[in-house]
Design an enzyme around this catalytic site. Sequence first.
Site, PDB file in Angstrom:
ATOM      1  N   GLU A  40       0.859  -1.185   0.000  1.00  0.00           N
ATOM      2  CA  GLU A  40       0.000   0.000   0.000  1.00  0.00           C
ATOM      3  C   GLU A  40       0.891   1.229   0.000  1.00  0.00           C
ATOM      4  OE1 GLU A  40      -2.749   0.287   3.359  1.00  0.00           O
ATOM      5  OE2 GLU A  40      -2.643   2.478   3.197  1.00  0.00           O
ATOM      6  N   ARG A  44       0.680  10.410   0.292  1.00  0.00           N
ATOM      7  CA  ARG A  44       1.097  11.472   1.209  1.00  0.00           C
ATOM      8  C   ARG A  44       2.421  12.065   0.795  1.00  0.00           C
ATOM      9  NH1 ARG A  44       1.412   7.977   6.642  1.00  0.00           N
ATOM     10  NH2 ARG A  44      -0.477   6.797   6.297  1.00  0.00           N
ATOM     11  N   LYS A 128     -11.071  -1.042   7.220  1.00  0.00           N
ATOM     12  CA  LYS A 128      -9.854  -0.692   7.958  1.00  0.00           C
ATOM     13  C   LYS A 128     -10.292  -0.144   9.317  1.00  0.00           C
ATOM     14  CE  LYS A 128      -6.241   2.877   7.625  1.00  0.00           C
ATOM     15  NZ  LYS A 128      -4.917   3.008   6.991  1.00  0.00           N
TER      16      LYS A 128
HETATM   17  C1  3PG Z   1      -1.895   4.176   7.621  1.00  0.00           C
HETATM   18  O1  3PG Z   1      -1.691   4.975   6.745  1.00  0.00           O
HETATM   19  O2  3PG Z   1      -2.599   3.195   7.483  1.00  0.00           O
HETATM   20  C2  3PG Z   1      -1.284   4.399   8.936  1.00  0.00           C
HETATM   21  O3  3PG Z   1      -0.954   5.728   9.097  1.00  0.00           O
HETATM   22  C3  3PG Z   1      -0.086   3.574   9.176  1.00  0.00           C
HETATM   23  O4  3PG Z   1       0.131   3.730  10.498  1.00  0.00           O
HETATM   24  P1  3PG Z   1       1.519   3.394  11.178  1.00  0.00           P
HETATM   25  O5  3PG Z   1       2.536   4.314  10.586  1.00  0.00           O
HETATM   26  O6  3PG Z   1       1.279   3.671  12.639  1.00  0.00           O
HETATM   27  O7  3PG Z   1       1.816   1.944  10.911  1.00  0.00           O
END
Ligand code: 3PG
Length: 207
Positions: A40, A44, A128
């Site tokens: 994924e 960003r 999710k």
């Molecule tokens: C996402 O985009 O799903 C989360 O921000 C990932 O979160 P993490 O950096 O705490 O794993």
Amino acid sequence: MDVGELLKRERIVPVVVIDDAAKAVPLARTLMEAGLNSIEVTLRSAAALAAIEQIATKVPGLIVGAGSLRRSEQVSDIREAGAQFAVAPGWAPGLLDAAEVAGLPLLPGAATAAEMMQLFERGYALQKFFPAELAGGIPYLRAVGAPLPELRFVPTGGITAELAGDYLALPNVAAVGGTWITPKCLLDAGDFDRIGQLAADAIAIGM
Ligand code: 3PG
């Protein structure tokens, strides 16, 4: 369109924030060689779409999705780049409409029982759970499991290698996602050996 159908029995979804599209292909190959089936790439960073395109064209064995989807207009962009699925931190009616029109498998995010029910009403039995650790973590998922037995979740947000196994042991957790496999410092350093090791460790947790 259910992401679960696409990812089948995948239990670990590596979430990536990529700043340099040139690292996308070596990263994708590393994850695939470790045994992961998907990636994924979060929307960003300026490099995200180019990274998705690189992976889709050069590493076709890995299922590439776009994360942090938040605007309807992004649906056509990620489709053009070659994304096969999308993940959203939450949901909005227009975003669900856009994904449905495009036939884009979407994993929409929910953090409350009310959101979970609204998404279920729209046909999303796989969601999710975000931000997993801050939204109540394992006790919360256990609590919603009884009144919402049809739903399955992919918790994301604050998941670590130490926590992943406990999440995966819950009957309503299909998979977990997170950036712990591809930390920024390792990506910046181009340390794909270490990333490959973290991916292999994650797969062992998911078994
Ligand atoms: C996402 O985009 O799903 C989360 O921000 C990932 O979160 P993490 O950096 O705490 O794993």
